[in-house]
Design an enzyme around this catalytic site. Structure first.
Site, PDB file in Angstrom:
ATOM      1  N   ILE A  15       0.831  -1.210   0.000  1.00  0.00           N
ATOM      2  CA  ILE A  15       0.000   0.000   0.000  1.00  0.00           C
ATOM      3  C   ILE A  15       0.860   1.251   0.000  1.00  0.00           C
ATOM      4  O   ILE A  15       0.540   2.237  -0.684  1.00  0.00           O
ATOM      5  CB  ILE A  15      -0.978  -0.012   1.191  1.00  0.00           C
ATOM      6  CG1 ILE A  15      -1.960  -1.176   1.056  1.00  0.00           C
ATOM      7  CG2 ILE A  15      -1.737   1.311   1.274  1.00  0.00           C
ATOM      8  CD1 ILE A  15      -2.783  -1.166  -0.223  1.00  0.00           C
ATOM      9  N   CYS A 159      -9.900  -1.771   2.337  1.00  0.00           N
ATOM     10  CA  CYS A 159     -10.266  -1.834   0.917  1.00  0.00           C
ATOM     11  C   CYS A 159     -11.638  -2.466   0.743  1.00  0.00           C
ATOM     12  O   CYS A 159     -12.430  -2.032  -0.111  1.00  0.00           O
ATOM     13  CB  CYS A 159      -9.212  -2.604   0.131  1.00  0.00           C
ATOM     14  SG  CYS A 159      -8.922  -4.306   0.691  1.00  0.00           S
ATOM     15  N   HIS A 186     -10.585 -12.660  -1.538  1.00  0.00           N
ATOM     16  CA  HIS A 186      -9.488 -11.695  -1.520  1.00  0.00           C
ATOM     17  C   HIS A 186      -8.199 -12.331  -2.021  1.00  0.00           C
ATOM     18  O   HIS A 186      -7.848 -13.444  -1.649  1.00  0.00           O
ATOM     19  CB  HIS A 186      -9.282 -11.176  -0.092  1.00  0.00           C
ATOM     20  CG  HIS A 186      -8.564  -9.871  -0.021  1.00  0.00           C
ATOM     21  ND1 HIS A 186      -7.230  -9.737  -0.335  1.00  0.00           N
ATOM     22  CD2 HIS A 186      -8.989  -8.633   0.338  1.00  0.00           C
ATOM     23  CE1 HIS A 186      -6.868  -8.477  -0.168  1.00  0.00           C
ATOM     24  NE2 HIS A 186      -7.918  -7.782   0.224  1.00  0.00           N
TER      25      HIS A 186
END
Length: 353
Positions: A15, A159, A186
């Site tokens: 990230i 997210c 995911h």
């Protein structure tokens, strides 16, 4: 704002690097400048992983390095390698905001260590342990308007929360939801080993990420209810990690008070995409997950997968790039918050209990 806001990044993993890249791939670089990055890994690896990314491709600019700096398009960013918040003299950078991307700190007492080490305010790339641990939790497009500028600790949620909250909010407005069940599919994350190995708390996550579909725990239901309190007690969630590098999906099941049809649901989802163009998209093409790699939306609703059983039981599929979409929402939240900051006033922060 006449001068650029000065940012630092703590934690330069998936990230952190996506956030930096999203800034340089957008007009946000005219508003913000990153002046420091703290990451325990060595500088050679940081520069290499900025330049070359297996998921998002080669960096669309120049990446170089100095003795203790990462140089992006000619701009030098000071790099430190501290393991603890207080091991960095954050005050020396004259920061406006620290973007906390390590994911290691989620309680107010932990986060205040950054403040006490010289950071004026933090934007978190992870949910806090609870609502009281931060001043605000934001899903951009839903509640960024609550930011007044005097906050010190702001979370950008997760997210998955950013992906599903706009969809649930729209469905609830149109059809009055009775129950919602969310299953997140995911992509693998860096807390999973490539081959079987140890994990500090979850036996399932000791198994090879690339050989198995792995159920994991999730706080998504609590995150949704934190942003949509009108759905309190109505949301249940589970999460499954799947062996893909990027792009995730949420299999959403809801029951409604009003009678619905596939056409009615998809009409509302198309309207949501039209009204929130930068945040939500809609498509009815025959997609695979790879189609949404490097997609900046919080959510992409797959209208081809909408199903209705009876009159009130609905199933939808929502895609999202769990890295790139979220990094862009960090920028959006930061941009909104920045317009409300009073940088001439000293920061007033709450001491940990």
């Amino acid at each position: 704002m006449s001068a650029k806001l000065r940012l630092a990044i703590n934690g330069y993993g998936r990230i952190g690097r996506c956030f930096l890249r999203a800034l340089y791939e957008s007009s946000a670089c005219e508003q913000f400048e990153i002046v420091a990055i703290n990451e325990p890994a060595d500088l050679d690896s940081m520069a290499y992983l900025t330049r070359f990314d297996s998921t998002h491709g080669v960096f669309p600019g120049e990446v170089d390095q100095g003795k203790q700096t990462l140089i992006i398009n000619g701009h030098s960013i000071k790099v430190t390698h501290a393991e603890k918040p207080e091991s960095v003299d954050w005050g020396a950078y004259n920061l406006d905001v620290l973007v906390e991307c390590s994911g290691r700190y989620s309680s107010r007492s932990e986060l205040m260590r950054f403040i006490q080490a010289g950071c004026p305010r933090l934007l978190l790339s992870q949910p806090a342990d609870g609502a009281a641990e931060v001043d605000q939790t934001i899903v951009y497009g839903i509640n960024e308007h609550v930011l007044k500028g005097d906050e010190v600790l702001v979370s950008n949620a997760s997210c998955t929360t950013n992906a599903i909250v706009p969809v649930l909010a729209a469905l609830n407005r149109a059809f009055s939801l009775e129950h919602a069940f969310l299953t997140t599919l995911h992509s693998v994350m860096n807390d999973q080993p490539l081959i079987d190995g140890y994990h500090r708390s979850d036996l399932r996550r000791t198994r090879s990420a690339m050989q198995s579909i792995v159920p994991v725990s999730t706080g998504l239901a609590k995150g949704v209810e934190r942003l949509l309190p009108e759905l309190a007690g109505k949301v249940v969630a589970k999460a499954i990690r799947v062996p893909t590098l990027n792009v995730s999906a949420i299999d959403l099941m809801v029951t409604t008070k009003q009678v619905v049809s596939v056409e009615a649901i998809n009409t509302q989802m198309q309207a949501l995409a039209h009204n929130a163009k930068r945040l939500v998209a809609y498509s009815s093409h025959p997609h695979a997950s790879v189609d949404f790699n490097h997609n900046p939306h919080s959510a992409i609703i797959d209208g081809s997968q909408t199903r209705v059983n009876g009159e009130n039981f609905v199933n939808l599929l929502v895609w999202f790039d769990n890295e790139w979409g979220f990094a862009n929402r960090l920028l959006d939240t930061l941009g909104y918050w920045a317009t409300h900051l009073n940088l001439s006033s000293p920061v007033q922060f709450k001491q940990p209990a």
